[in-house]
Enzyme design. Structure first.
Site, mmCIF file in Angstrom:
data_model
loop_
_atom_site.group_PDB
_atom_site.id
_atom_site.type_symbol
_atom_site.label_atom_id
_atom_site.label_comp_id
_atom_site.label_asym_id
_atom_site.label_seq_id
_atom_site.Cartn_x
_atom_site.Cartn_y
_atom_site.Cartn_z
ATOM 1 N N GLY A 57 7.454 1.411 4.622
ATOM 2 C CA GLY A 57 6.260 2.064 4.746
ATOM 3 C C GLY A 57 5.262 1.487 3.762
ATOM 4 N N LEU A 58 5.513 0.509 3.190
ATOM 5 C CA LEU A 58 4.535 -0.220 2.314
ATOM 6 C C LEU A 58 3.682 -1.223 2.903
ATOM 7 C CD1 LEU A 58 7.123 -0.326 -0.695
ATOM 8 C CD2 LEU A 58 5.510 1.112 -0.427
ATOM 9 N N ALA A 59 3.678 -1.270 3.961
ATOM 10 C CA ALA A 59 3.070 -2.315 4.955
ATOM 11 C C ALA A 59 2.849 -3.962 4.434
ATOM 12 C CB ALA A 59 1.468 -1.954 5.002
ATOM 13 N N GLY A 60 4.017 -4.555 4.011
ATOM 14 C CA GLY A 60 4.383 -5.503 3.363
ATOM 15 C C GLY A 60 4.021 -6.632 4.643
ATOM 16 N N GLY A 61 4.388 -6.530 5.658
ATOM 17 C CA GLY A 61 4.218 -7.344 6.872
ATOM 18 C C GLY A 61 2.786 -7.507 7.141
ATOM 19 N N PRO A 105 9.409 -4.399 -0.527
ATOM 20 C CA PRO A 105 10.529 -4.004 0.337
ATOM 21 C C PRO A 105 10.035 -4.045 1.933
ATOM 22 C CG PRO A 105 10.627 -2.673 -1.600
ATOM 23 C CD PRO A 105 9.204 -3.534 -1.656
ATOM 24 N N SER A 132 0.278 -6.674 5.490
ATOM 25 C CA SER A 132 -0.620 -7.317 4.280
ATOM 26 C C SER A 132 -0.393 -8.902 3.989
ATOM 27 C CB SER A 132 0.140 -6.630 2.814
ATOM 28 O OG SER A 132 -0.861 -7.308 1.767
ATOM 29 N N LYS A 136 0.732 -1.384 -0.009
ATOM 30 C CA LYS A 136 0.069 0.233 -0.120
ATOM 31 C C LYS A 136 0.887 1.234 -0.100
ATOM 32 C CE LYS A 136 0.890 1.447 4.441
ATOM 33 N NZ LYS A 136 1.944 2.640 4.703
ATOM 34 N N ASP A 166 -2.117 -1.526 10.221
ATOM 35 C CA ASP A 166 -2.545 -1.641 9.220
ATOM 36 C C ASP A 166 -3.193 -2.705 8.499
ATOM 37 O OD1 ASP A 166 -1.061 0.951 8.531
ATOM 38 O OD2 ASP A 166 0.672 0.081 7.966
HETATM 39 O O1 C5P Z 1 0.426 -1.268 14.863
HETATM 40 P P1 C5P Z 1 1.889 -1.334 14.286
HETATM 41 O O2 C5P Z 1 2.450 -2.508 15.083
HETATM 42 O O3 C5P Z 1 2.192 -1.304 13.088
HETATM 43 O O4 C5P Z 1 2.715 -0.021 14.886
HETATM 44 C C1 C5P Z 1 4.265 0.086 15.235
HETATM 45 C C2 C5P Z 1 4.738 1.070 15.856
HETATM 46 O O5 C5P Z 1 4.290 2.232 15.142
HETATM 47 C C3 C5P Z 1 3.825 1.254 17.041
HETATM 48 O O6 C5P Z 1 4.412 0.388 18.166
HETATM 49 C C4 C5P Z 1 4.010 2.757 17.322
HETATM 50 O O7 C5P Z 1 5.117 3.064 18.014
HETATM 51 C C5 C5P Z 1 3.916 3.376 16.086
HETATM 52 N N1 C5P Z 1 2.566 3.766 15.745
HETATM 53 C C6 C5P Z 1 1.978 4.871 16.508
HETATM 54 N N2 C5P Z 1 0.492 5.244 15.940
HETATM 55 C C7 C5P Z 1 -0.050 4.509 15.129
HETATM 56 C C8 C5P Z 1 0.442 3.371 14.302
HETATM 57 C C9 C5P Z 1 1.810 3.067 14.695
HETATM 58 O O8 C5P Z 1 2.489 5.580 17.121
HETATM 59 N N3 C5P Z 1 -1.252 4.973 14.777
#
Ligand code: C5P
Length: 303
Positions: free
Chosen positions: A105-109, A101, A111, A17, A143
């Site tokens: 910031g492409l949310a591969g994991g 990659p 997805s 994404k 995500d």
């Molecule tokens: O939710 P996810 O595991 O993808 O988020 C990774 C890290 O990004 C979180 O531990 C947090 O530090 C930060 N994050 C945030 N606010 C969000 C999404 C992510 O601070 N809305």
């Protein structure tokens, strides 16, 4: 996500994404940020192949040695969560083919996790609705729920409150992915919540109309300044991309990938050629000596 059934396997394609808009609205007491973002799934895919495992084990293999296939992998965690919540004792062998990659910031994991939930729901015939799968996904990462509302969605909360958003026409992009990655948590830690957040209303309307010129002018990512500070290569690549004057350019999510909005596929191809030839002599020498480089992908929004 596109799911195919073969005689002995479920095959799921997990798209990347990009964020056309990302604004922060506050820091929450749970450590997350309240945000508003417009996400679009694009045609760069990881693939998951899921097969039944009679022993009841979850066995994950991945073609990228840089990525752990252990219990901390989001695909593994998705499988365990699904078993826990449904009481299923079924096992699975999951092969993960990585193309998106990482730490980009492409949310591969995320997805991949969504694809695992979707694929295992079919393989184990659990009958969960997409809404139920999205709710499980939200427990795994901010995500993940988005991938049950592709191709485009307006996401709020910490990202997990997802409203599907219409796209007037397909969107063509050039993705520019540096070798270096960034930790999402690090980027958020260095981010500043604005006192007057942008609403994103104009870009949402432009996306609904398929007015990519207007979208290009209104791209916004509040995480880009901290990402550029943490990874100066993001700033350098952004400047290089901007100098080629595409319809618009920005960073995706928490970086490090950048993208340029293009008029169509030919425009994207032309931009990719011009981007390559804009590599300076010094940069070419550095790349030749380190063996690292920038990867380019021509993508379009998923159907
Ligand atoms: O939710 P996810 O595991 O993808 O988020 C990774 C890290 O990004 C979180 O531990 C947090 O530090 C930060 N994050 C945030 N606010 C969000 C999404 C992510 O601070 N809305």
């Amino acid at each position: 996500m596109l799911t195919q059934l073969t005689t002995d396997a479920v095959v799921v394609r997990a798209p990347a994404k990009v964020n056309l808009f990302l604004e922060l609205h506050g820091k929450r007491t749970d450590g997350y940020h309240e945000l508003a973002t417009l996400m679009v799934a694009v045609s760069l895919y990881d693939t998951l192949e899921l097969r039944d495992e009679p022993s009841g084990r979850i066995a994950l293999t991945c073609d990228d040695p840089a990525l752990s296939a252990g219990p901390e992998n989001l695909v593994h965690r998705a499988a365990e969560l699904l078993r826990k919540r449904t009481g299923s004792q079924r096992g699975a062998r999951i092969g993960l083919n990585k193309r998106i990659p990482q730490a980009a910031g492409l949310a591969g994991g995320s997805s991949d996790a969504a694809a695992a939930l979707d694929g295992l729901n079919r393989l184990w015939q659990l009958g969960l609705s997409r809404r139920e799968l999205a709710a499980l996904g939200a427990e795994l990462g901010s995500d993940v729920a988005f991938f049950f509302a592709t191709p485009a969605a307006w996401c709020t909360g910490r990202g997990e409150i997802v409203t599907a958003w219409p796209m007037g026409r397909p969107l063509h992009l050039l993705l520019v992915c540096p070798d270096a990655g960034l930790s999402t948590a690090d980027v958020y830690r260095h981010a500043t919540v604005p006192s007057a957040p942008e609403s994103g209303e104009e870009i949402r309307r432009a996306v609904a109309r398929g007015d990519w010129k207007e979208v290009g002018l209104r791209l916004h990512n509040r995480l880009q300044p901290p990402a550029e500070k943490l990874c100066p290569e993001v700033a350098a690549l952004h400047a290089r991309l901007r100098a080629l004057r595409p319809t618009g350019q920005a960073m995706s999510g928490s970086g490090t990938a950048l993208f340029a909005v293009c008029r169509d596929r030919r425009d994207a191809l032309r931009l990719a050629r011009r981007f390559r030839s804009s590599t300076g002599k010094q940069e070419r020498e550095r790349l030749a000596s380190t063996g690292s480089g920038v990867r380019l992908f021509l993508v379009r929004s998923c159907d």
